[in-house]
Write an enzyme that holds these catalytic residues in place. Structure first.
Site, PDB file in Angstrom:
ATOM      1  N   CYS A 111      57.418  55.500  89.585  1.00 61.05           N
ATOM      2  CA  CYS A 111      57.668  54.766  90.826  1.00 61.05           C
ATOM      3  C   CYS A 111      58.995  54.010  90.751  1.00 61.05           C
ATOM      4  CB  CYS A 111      56.504  53.839  91.098  1.00 61.05           C
ATOM      5  SG  CYS A 111      56.031  52.918  89.670  1.00 61.05           S
TER       6      CYS A 111
ATOM      7  N   THR B  55      45.207  68.018  92.537  1.00 60.71           N
ATOM      8  CA  THR B  55      45.090  68.620  93.867  1.00 60.71           C
ATOM      9  C   THR B  55      43.856  69.512  94.024  1.00 60.71           C
ATOM     10  OG1 THR B  55      47.488  68.486  94.056  1.00 60.71           O
ATOM     11  CG2 THR B  55      46.390  70.029  95.523  1.00 60.71           C
TER      12      THR B  55
ATOM     13  N   ASN C 155      53.113  65.135  99.047  1.00 63.26           N
ATOM     14  CA  ASN C 155      52.502  63.899  99.518  1.00 63.26           C
ATOM     15  C   ASN C 155      53.473  62.747  99.388  1.00 63.26           C
ATOM     16  OD1 ASN C 155      51.572  61.583  97.534  1.00 63.26           O
ATOM     17  ND2 ASN C 155      51.388  63.489  96.370  1.00 63.26           N
TER      18      ASN C 155
ATOM     19  N   LYS D 167      52.478  58.005  81.601  1.00 58.68           N
ATOM     20  CA  LYS D 167      52.544  59.216  82.420  1.00 58.68           C
ATOM     21  C   LYS D 167      53.981  59.501  82.832  1.00 58.68           C
ATOM     22  CE  LYS D 167      50.471  61.348  86.495  1.00 58.68           C
ATOM     23  NZ  LYS D 167      49.331  61.256  87.424  1.00 58.68           N
TER      24      LYS D 167
ATOM     25  N   LEU E  18      51.643  55.144  97.295  1.00 59.44           N
ATOM     26  CA  LEU E  18      50.850  54.381  96.327  1.00 59.44           C
ATOM     27  C   LEU E  18      49.916  53.354  96.969  1.00 59.44           C
ATOM     28  CD1 LEU E  18      53.637  54.053  93.623  1.00 59.44           C
ATOM     29  CD2 LEU E  18      51.520  55.355  93.377  1.00 59.44           C
TER      30      LEU E  18
ATOM     31  N   ASN F  19      53.756  64.199  86.467  1.00 61.97           N
ATOM     32  CA  ASN F  19      53.542  63.654  87.798  1.00 61.97           C
ATOM     33  C   ASN F  19      54.148  64.658  88.793  1.00 61.97           C
ATOM     34  OD1 ASN F  19      53.077  61.790  89.958  1.00 61.97           O
ATOM     35  ND2 ASN F  19      53.211  60.127  88.454  1.00 61.97           N
TER      36      ASN F  19
ATOM     37  N   ILE G 260      52.167  59.308  99.910  1.00 59.06           N
ATOM     38  CA  ILE G 260      51.124  58.323 100.221  1.00 59.06           C
ATOM     39  C   ILE G 260      51.732  56.924 100.140  1.00 59.06           C
ATOM     40  CG2 ILE G 260      48.835  57.451  99.548  1.00 59.06           C
ATOM     41  CD1 ILE G 260      48.843  60.419 100.428  1.00 59.06           C
TER      42      ILE G 260
HETATM   43  C1  LIG Z   1      47.708  62.675  97.077  1.00 58.57           C
HETATM   44  C2  LIG Z   1      48.174  62.394  95.669  1.00 58.57           C
HETATM   45  C3  LIG Z   1      48.222  61.068  95.212  1.00 58.57           C
HETATM   46  C4  LIG Z   1      48.647  60.779  93.916  1.00 58.57           C
HETATM   47  N1  LIG Z   1      48.665  59.485  93.486  1.00 58.57           N
HETATM   48  C5  LIG Z   1      49.044  59.198  92.202  1.00 58.57           C
HETATM   49  C6  LIG Z   1      49.005  57.857  91.701  1.00 58.57           C
HETATM   50  O1  LIG Z   1      48.607  56.916  92.394  1.00 58.57           O
HETATM   51  N2  LIG Z   1      49.435  57.635  90.420  1.00 58.57           N
HETATM   52  C7  LIG Z   1      49.856  58.651  89.611  1.00 58.57           C
HETATM   53  O2  LIG Z   1      50.206  58.399  88.465  1.00 58.57           O
HETATM   54  N3  LIG Z   1      49.864  59.930  90.053  1.00 58.57           N
HETATM   55  C8  LIG Z   1      49.478  60.227  91.318  1.00 58.57           C
HETATM   56  N4  LIG Z   1      49.478  61.544  91.754  1.00 58.57           N
HETATM   57  C9  LIG Z   1      49.905  62.621  90.850  1.00 58.57           C
HETATM   58  C10 LIG Z   1      48.730  63.359  90.226  1.00 58.57           C
HETATM   59  O3  LIG Z   1      47.919  62.501  89.439  1.00 58.57           O
HETATM   60  C11 LIG Z   1      49.201  64.550  89.365  1.00 58.57           C
HETATM   61  O4  LIG Z   1      50.019  64.072  88.334  1.00 58.57           O
HETATM   62  C12 LIG Z   1      49.987  65.581  90.170  1.00 58.57           C
HETATM   63  O5  LIG Z   1      49.431  65.739  91.446  1.00 58.57           O
HETATM   64  C13 LIG Z   1      50.076  66.942  89.504  1.00 58.57           C
HETATM   65  O6  LIG Z   1      48.812  67.499  89.288  1.00 58.57           O
HETATM   66  P1  LIG Z   1      48.096  68.557  90.291  1.00 58.57           P
HETATM   67  O7  LIG Z   1      49.079  69.641  90.554  1.00 58.57           O
HETATM   68  O8  LIG Z   1      46.865  68.993  89.575  1.00 58.57           O
HETATM   69  O9  LIG Z   1      47.777  67.796  91.536  1.00 58.57           O
HETATM   70  C14 LIG Z   1      49.047  61.839  93.055  1.00 58.57           C
HETATM   71  C15 LIG Z   1      48.989  63.163  93.525  1.00 58.57           C
HETATM   72  C16 LIG Z   1      48.554  63.456  94.807  1.00 58.57           C
HETATM   73  C17 LIG Z   1      48.503  64.882  95.258  1.00 58.57           C
END
Ligand SMILES: Cc1cc2nc3c(=O)[nH]c(=O)nc-3n(C[C@H](O)[C@H](O)[C@H](O)COP(=O)(O)O)c2cc1C
Ligand SMILES: Cc1cc2nc3c(=O)[nH]c(=O)nc-3n(C[C@H](O)[C@H](O)[C@H](O)COP(=O)(O)OP(=O)(O)OC[C@H]3O[C@@H](n4cnc5c(N)ncnc54)[C@H](O)[C@@H]3O)c2cc1C
Ligand code: FES
Lengths: 308, 263
Positions: free
Chosen positions: A134, A270, A73, A169, A77, A196, A75
């Site tokens: 970031c 996810t 992704n 984080k 932020l 992350n 996005i």
């Molecule tokens: C679409 C998307 C948006 C995310 N936005 C943020 C965010 O705004 N801030 C943040 O700290 N992590 C963000 N993350 C990271 C997730 O919180 C998480 O750390 C990461 O996806 C790993 O976990 P997972 O494999 O269970 O998704 C985002 C992840 C995804 C997939």
């Protein structure tokens, strides 16, 4: 047997959760999006989408591409910004009976402080989670979280400006995550969360162009789980503060791996897209696992890893 | 919006690479409006990982949800293998849906290929005012027989790219001809469209030029379908204010004037 057997309550320093299952930032919106699908109060906690001082529109599309057992992704932020968050999101979040954590990010160290200050004393916000993955504008866009001393300075700035517990984080896109973890711990963080997303890319072989408009994106989902688990285990060995494990958790078995490795709680990201009701299912799965094995308190399981 | 396991009642190829699937879900059917979609998990497990979005193409007997889909990749290939008795997890109905035409309006439905899916539900649902359906396909082998889907007859015209059936050329030729007819009353008409981006861009331009209200059902790559991931962005035409819409919750249906068609 009491209703609270097994007891899933976990304490992370000053922060207490009714169970160790927390919804990860950016994958659970502002909570409201999932309200029609489940009882949100069954969750240990909810971490809202990364918040910045000003609203952020995010990157051009495509922002998402599926990869083997995962997704990338970019996005960018995107979020509603502090003002709208306080006005439109906070009042509803305050009605919940679960821990609400606000994930914050800035473009400079000062911005982190400003945001933390703005959330000072806000009722219903149980803690701050500081996203240091970031880009740091003052440093040519290098992520804050890739440098131990910058990571520590962000942590100090947030701590100085808040009355709430601070979770930092961590980004996995570093050579030695233990080094960053220790720097953040020394700076005074109450807890760490990791990981992350891992930076990646994908190419369309017909057009030979990147499949994300931003070229690079963050990899998440089951594809990253073994890497995440290894990093969580290493960080648990390197620090004394509590660690929250994140990365590719799809069900209670995945969650248990992280807990056994020493994570005090876990986050689900996810998986919320794949199965929007996964959170309560994981809580139930952990409860059944403990009950079937006579584990009275989740703490008896946490960190019970038997090294080779 | 609900998430549930739904039984596949039938799944058959009705044109080249094009399948019609009937899923039993009285709950989703009861809530569904034309233009809305569902997110389908094509199999349990983690590969493919994400759900796939599909428009609701029609409903039958208060309990059957019809999905019309084209096999284009991994997920849809798995769907094509499914048979009656299997089940899929379905999340829906999602999105805003079409703003339905007024009582005395004439509706022109312009479909490109599989884009006909949401327009058929609109046709099934709309019982007021005349409807004309224009469908474009690659060739005759891809033409979808409406009687397999709709419980009503309707006025339709067809265009094919290779000229093997109907008008030889893009479906937008048919629209242009209709809009240019002397007896065409632009004040009493509205256009609804779904199909490939370049086709919808052309339809949008024709409608905007003539001041005819037009709604388009857009696509975007989606992860969640419910407004949580912010992945499904599409550029707005707004010069100030909001830069992106989210197709899953702000759409998938938009008035064409709200979209920046140059992106
Ligand atoms: C679409 C998307 C948006 C995310 N936005 C943020 C965010 O705004 N801030 C943040 O700290 N992590 C963000 N993350 C990271 C997730 O919180 C998480 O750390 C990461 O996806 C790993 O976990 P997972 O494999 O269970 O998704 C985002 C992840 C995804 C997939
Ligand atoms: C709101 C909405 C409604 C839709 N309705 C229908 C429908 O009624 N019938 C139908 O056949 N298809 C519909 N689609 C498109 C459908 O979702 C994709 O064709 C499907 O996800 C492809 O999955 P796959 O695994 O087979 O392809 P993949 O292997 O994932 O990809 C194959 C090709 O499909 C494209 N694709 C992948 N995901 C999407 C997506 N979300 N939108 C558009 N293209 C995509 C890829 O770019 C690639 O070119 C809709 C999409 C949206 C957003
Ligand atoms: S698909 Fe997640 S916000 Fe639209």
């Amino acid at each position: 047997m009491s209703a609270s057997y097994p007891d899933l309550n976990v304490k992370l320093g000053p922060l207490e959760f009714k169970n160790p299952v927390i919804m990860a930032s950016g994958t659970f919106g502002y909570g409201q999006e999932f309200d029609a699908l489940m009882d949100l109060n069954l969750l240990g906690g909810i971490i809202v989408k990364g918040l910045s001082l000003r609203p952020k529109q995010g990157n051009p599309p495509p922002r998402i591409v599926e990869t083997p057992c995962g997704m990338l992704n970019a996005i960018g932020l995107a979020n509603v910004g502090l003002e709208v968050f306080m006005k439109d999101k906070i009042p509803w979040l305050q009605t919940l009976d679960t821990r609400v954590i606000v994930n914050i990010y800035g473009h400079s160290i000062d911005e982190y402080g400003e945001l933390a200050n703005a959330l000072k004393g806000v009722e219903g916000v149980s803690a701050l989670e500081v996203n240091i993955s970031c880009p740091n504008v003052a440093c040519g866009g290098m992520a804050f979280g890739t440098d131990p001393s910058v990571s520590a300075r962000v942590t100090e700035e947030v701590l100085k400006n808040t009355d709430k517990p601070v979770i930092v984080k961590l980004t996995p896109n570093v050579t030695d995550i233990g080094l960053i973890a220790r720097a953040v711990e020394e700076a005074g963080a109450h807890a760490l969360s990791l990981i992350n997303t891992l930076t990646g890319m994908a190419i369309d072989i017909e057009s030979r162009r990147p499949r994300l408009a931003n070229t690079f994106g963050g990899l998440s989902g089951p594809a990253i789980r073994p890497v995440a688990l290894r990093m969580v285990y290493q960080v648990v060995q390197s620090v004394d503060i509590p660690v929250i494990g994140i990365g590719g958790i799809m069900d209670h078995q995945d969650a248990l791996e992280f807990l056994i490795a020493g994570a005090k709680a876990i986050q689900v990201g996810t998986a919320n897209f794949v199965n929007p009701c996964v959170g309560p299912n994981i809580v139930e799965g952990i409860r059944d696992f403990c009950r079937e094995r006579g584990i009275a308190h989740i703490d008896d399981l946490i960190g019970s890893f038997e090294p080779a | 919006m609900i998430e549930q396991k739904t039984e596949i009642i039938f799944n058959r190829e009705i044109a080249r690479d094009t399948f019609l699937m009937g899923l039993r879900s009285p709950e989703i059917v009861a809530r569904a409006k034309p233009g809305q979609f569902v997110m389908l998990r094509v199999r349990p497990g983690i590969d493919p990982l994400l759900r796939r979005p599909f428009s609701i193409c029609a409903v039958q007997d208060d309990e059957l949800l019809l999905i019309l889909y084209r096999v284009v990749g991994k997920g849809t290939a798995i769907m094509a293998e499914a048979s009656g008795g299997d089940s899929f997890s379905v999340l829906g109905p999602l999105g805003n849906g079409f703003a339905l035409p007024d009582r005395h309006q004439q509706s022109i439905l312009v479909a490109g290929g599989i884009g006909v899916a949401p327009l058929l539900f609109l046709a099934q649902y709309t019982r007021t005012g005349p409807i004309q359906l224009m469908m474009g396909f690659g060739s005759a082998a891809e033409i979808i027989a409406l009687e397999l889907i709709l419980d009503r007859t309707m006025d339709f015209v067809i265009a094919t790219d290779d000229g093997s059936a109907g008008h030889a050329g893009p479906v937008t030729d048919l629209l242009e001809a209709r809009l240019n007819q002397d007896e065409f009353e632009r004040d009493a008409a509205s256009i609804f469209t779904c199909g490939p981006g370049p086709m919808m861009k052309k339809v949008a331009a024709m409608a905007l030029e003539r001041g005819i209200p037009c709604q388009a059902s857009l696509e975007a790559v989606m992860a969640c379908g419910i407004g949580a991931c912010q992945g499904c962005s599409v550029k707005t035409s707004s010069k100030e204010g909001q830069t992106y819409f989210h197709v899953c919750t702000d759409g998938p249906v938009f008035p064409v004037m709200a979209i920046d068609w140059n992106h």
